[in-house]
Design an enzyme around this catalytic site. Structure first.
Site, PDB file in Angstrom:
ATOM      1  N   HIS A   1       0.636  -1.316  -0.007  1.00 51.28           N
ATOM      2  CA  HIS A   1      -0.021   0.060  -0.235  1.00 51.28           C
ATOM      3  C   HIS A   1       1.002   1.035  -0.030  1.00 51.28           C
ATOM      4  O   HIS A   1       2.117   1.162   0.022  1.00 51.28           O
ATOM      5  CB  HIS A   1      -1.051   0.115   1.303  1.00 51.28           C
ATOM      6  CG  HIS A   1      -0.329  -0.128   2.554  1.00 51.28           C
ATOM      7  ND1 HIS A   1       0.286   0.756   3.051  1.00 51.28           N
ATOM      8  CD2 HIS A   1      -0.200  -1.073   3.648  1.00 51.28           C
ATOM      9  CE1 HIS A   1       0.790   0.584   4.364  1.00 51.28           C
ATOM     10  NE2 HIS A   1       0.585  -0.615   4.489  1.00 51.28           N
TER      11      HIS A   1
ATOM     12  N   CYS B   1       4.173  -5.070   6.431  1.00 52.65           N
ATOM     13  CA  CYS B   1       3.582  -4.674   5.055  1.00 52.65           C
ATOM     14  C   CYS B   1       4.651  -3.876   4.072  1.00 52.65           C
ATOM     15  O   CYS B   1       5.712  -3.394   4.666  1.00 52.65           O
ATOM     16  CB  CYS B   1       2.400  -4.062   5.115  1.00 52.65           C
ATOM     17  SG  CYS B   1       0.820  -4.668   5.910  1.00 52.65           S
TER      18      CYS B   1
END
Length: 271
Positions: free
Chosen positions: A231, A247
């Site tokens: 992201h 992440c």
């Protein structure tokens, strides 16, 4: 009979003769314009006899399992909840339940790496979103929808902190990324892109995010729990670096560029 009677009789005979001649002519004309059923059948037989002999018929090949073509990945949506098995058999021990929805609320899918037929049942060997990472299992083919194919492959190098997207073996995009901190590392292994998400758009996640099948042994900052997402970020100055709870973080411009190139189902290799 007087002369007038003979004249009348002659006129009637002439009319009858002419009428008979006309009718006969009409009959002949009709016969010539519209051949009889027997004549038509004979013409069809003659036309068929004039046709060349048919070529040798094509042979329908025996069904065979789809192979994994080089550079192409096959995936399918999960249409029925099912238990993944250790081997292609319903009596084999279960690995994990595979549902039709992801934790993010999208259609679940699996990437297939093999196929087998046992006792008349077709099974597929698939990658699973379960710990330990990169684990696989066997699912009945009937639990999956139609095949989809991608020629892309995403590679994330934690040491170099780079993300590289390949299509048909060629580099189509590369950028620097942020990866997990030493205390919450990004897991290594072979995974795949499960979903493309815009509803998480925010300063923290950026305008776009991708969910992967990678799981972390640690609690990540991914909304669906301990999964690994790809992201954007509101801290682009920290990229590249070891900055996340596992992440993969990209600058917002980079995640938008990746979003135009990266389809779901793409395999992901994290080294």
């Amino acid at each position: 009979m007087d002369r007038r009677g003979w004249a009348t009789t002659a006129v009637l005979l002439l009319a009858f003769t002419c009428g008979a001649t006309v009718l006969a002519g009409c009959g002949q004309s009709a016969s010539r314009g519209r051949p009889s059923h027997r004549a038509r059948a004979g013409g069809v037989d003659a036309a068929l006899a004039a046709l060349p002999n048919p070529s040798k018929g094509f042979a329908i090949p025996r069904p065979r399992l789809l192979g994994n073509r080089s550079g192409v990945t096959r995936w399918a949506p999960v249409v029925d909840p099912v238990e993944a098995r250790e081997r292609p058999s319903r009596s084999s021990p279960g690995v994990v339940g595979v549902g039709t929805r992801t934790p993010e609320g999208t259609t679940n899918l699996v990437v297939v790496i093999g196929e087998a037929v046992r006792a008349g049942v077709t099974w597929v060997h698939a990658r699973l979103a379960v710990l330990p990472d990169s684990r696989t299992g066997w699912l009945p083919r009937s639990a999956l929808g139609g095949w989809q194919f991608v020629s892309t492959h995403l590679v994330i190098n934690r040491a170099r902190q780079t993300l590289t997207l390949y299509r048909a073996g060629r580099v189509v995009y590369r950028t620097r990324v942020g990866v997990g901190k030493p205390s919450t590392p990004t897991p290594a292994g072979r995974f795949y892109i499960r979903d493309r998400l815009t509803r998480y758009a925010s300063p923290e996640y950026g305008p776009l995010a991708f969910g992967t099948s990678a799981r972390s042994a640690y609690e990540t900052d991914w909304p669906a729990g301990g999964f690994i997402g790809i992201h954007g970020t509101d801290e682009p100055g920290l990229i590249p670096g070891r900055i996340s709870h596992g992440c993969i973080r990209l600058r917002n411009a980079a995640i938008l560029a990746l979003g135009r190139l990266l389809p779901i189902g793409t395999p992901v290799t994290i080294t």
